[in-house]
Design a protein around this motif. Sequence first.
Motif, short mmCIF file in Angstrom:
data_model
loop_
_atom_site.label_atom_id
_atom_site.label_comp_id
_atom_site.label_asym_id
_atom_site.label_seq_id
_atom_site.Cartn_x
_atom_site.Cartn_y
_atom_site.Cartn_z
N PRO A 121 0.83 -1.21 0.00
CA PRO A 121 0.00 0.00 0.00
C PRO A 121 0.86 1.26 0.00
N ALA A 122 0.55 2.19 -0.90
CA ALA A 122 1.33 3.43 -1.00
C ALA A 122 1.27 4.21 0.31
N LYS A 123 0.18 4.09 1.04
CA LYS A 123 0.06 4.77 2.33
C LYS A 123 1.16 4.31 3.29
N VAL A 124 1.49 3.03 3.20
CA VAL A 124 2.52 2.46 4.07
C VAL A 124 3.90 2.95 3.65
N THR A 125 4.19 2.87 2.35
CA THR A 125 5.54 3.19 1.89
C THR A 125 5.83 4.69 1.96
N LYS A 126 4.81 5.51 1.72
CA LYS A 126 5.01 6.96 1.86
C LYS A 126 5.29 7.32 3.31
N ARG A 127 4.64 6.62 4.22
CA ARG A 127 4.88 6.85 5.66
C ARG A 127 6.32 6.50 6.01
N MET A 128 6.85 5.44 5.39
CA MET A 128 8.21 5.01 5.66
C MET A 128 9.24 6.01 5.17
N SER A 129 8.89 6.79 4.16
CA SER A 129 9.87 7.70 3.56
C SER A 129 10.32 8.79 4.52
N GLY A 130 9.46 9.16 5.47
CA GLY A 130 9.82 10.24 6.37
C GLY A 130 10.15 9.81 7.78
N SER A 131 10.17 8.52 8.04
CA SER A 131 10.41 8.03 9.40
C SER A 131 11.89 8.12 9.77
N ALA A 132 12.15 8.44 11.03
CA ALA A 132 13.53 8.57 11.52
C ALA A 132 14.01 7.24 12.05
N LEU A 133 14.24 6.29 11.17
CA LEU A 133 14.69 4.96 11.59
C LEU A 133 16.07 5.04 12.23
N PRO A 134 16.29 4.30 13.30
CA PRO A 134 17.60 4.32 13.97
C PRO A 134 18.58 3.37 13.29
N VAL A 135 19.07 3.74 12.12
CA VAL A 135 19.96 2.86 11.36
C VAL A 135 21.41 3.13 11.71
N PRO A 136 22.31 2.13 11.53
CA PRO A 136 23.74 2.33 11.80
C PRO A 136 24.33 3.42 10.92
N GLU A 137 25.39 4.04 11.43
CA GLU A 137 26.07 5.12 10.70
C GLU A 137 26.48 4.69 9.30
N SER A 138 26.91 3.43 9.15
CA SER A 138 27.39 2.96 7.86
C SER A 138 26.29 2.90 6.80
N SER A 139 25.02 2.90 7.22
CA SER A 139 23.91 2.81 6.27
C SER A 139 23.41 4.18 5.82
N LEU A 140 23.93 5.25 6.43
CA LEU A 140 23.43 6.58 6.12
C LEU A 140 24.04 7.12 4.83
N ARG A 141 23.23 7.90 4.12
CA ARG A 141 23.72 8.67 3.00
C ARG A 141 23.66 10.13 3.39
N TYR A 142 24.61 10.89 2.94
CA TYR A 142 24.71 12.28 3.36
C TYR A 142 24.37 13.25 2.23
N SER A 143 23.72 14.35 2.60
CA SER A 143 23.57 15.51 1.72
C SER A 143 24.26 16.65 2.47
N GLY A 144 25.55 16.76 2.29
CA GLY A 144 26.30 17.74 3.06
C GLY A 144 26.30 17.35 4.52
N ALA A 145 25.74 18.20 5.37
CA ALA A 145 25.74 17.94 6.81
C ALA A 145 24.46 17.28 7.28
N ILE A 146 23.50 17.06 6.37
CA ILE A 146 22.20 16.53 6.78
C ILE A 146 22.15 15.03 6.57
N ARG A 147 21.86 14.28 7.62
CA ARG A 147 21.76 12.83 7.50
C ARG A 147 20.33 12.46 7.11
N THR A 148 20.19 11.42 6.29
CA THR A 148 18.86 11.02 5.84
C THR A 148 18.10 10.27 6.91
N MET A 149 18.81 9.60 7.80
CA MET A 149 18.16 8.88 8.89
C MET A 149 19.01 9.08 10.13
N ALA A 150 18.41 9.01 11.30
CA ALA A 150 19.16 9.27 12.52
C ALA A 150 18.57 8.50 13.68
#
Length: 241
Positions: A121-150
């Motif tokens: 369901p798109a409702k589910v996946t769109k919700r996932m796009s903005g969630s602050a999942l606690p992922v390991p540092e090695s899984s993060l992608r950076y846009s300058g100083a802004i982390r995509t997940m934290a």
Amino acid sequence: MDHTLKGFMAIVAAFTLVFLLGTVPGQTAPADVGLVTKLAGEVTYGTEEAQPKPGRVQAFMKVRQGDLFKLPQGALLQVLFFASGRQETWKGPVTIKAGAGECRAAGKGKPQAEPEVKMLPAKVTKRMSGSALPVPESSLRYSGAIRTMAPACPPKAKPRASLNKQAQAELKEAEKIYQDLGKQAAPDDITPELYFLGVLADYQQCPQMEKVIDTMLRKQPGNAALKKMQGMIRSPSAPPE
């Protein structure tokens, strides 16, 4: 304040803004379109423009439009697209390019290769796009100083804020959706847990997050990223690995 000092302060403010935004005028990072939800083997990624030198794909890494993924023989990559709800599972050898809502085979790998596709369901996946999942540092992608997940959990010494009725209702609905998704998922598919974990993270429900991660580890006991995630939730004040 004299003109020299005012000019200096303006320059400092401008550089601070650039640092916080992680970009400079005329440069815009591609949008996040999906999430790596399953990974096996040495899969690499890059882009034709911004990152010609390949990097290694990590579990739970966000996917951007234009990413090129190279899967060697025996490798597997599962990508969940936020906008379309499309979940693709690709097997190597193949090179694929991510679009806004799906990947396409490219390069010299398997021109006719097709993924295994499942629609969520798109409702589910769109919700996932903005969630602050606690992922390991090695899984993060950076846009300058802004982390995509934290990391989402405060130190355990800090009292947890009480939830209002709207938040309680959203969590109850999310748990029902999670249970429904779990009935349709494969035994080793942790996508339902990733969805529910994201909702719990947004409300800093760390004790429940621990239980969900335990369930994920039972499904994928060899997943090193999940083990790091488990450690981050249990010791949120510690720096990520």
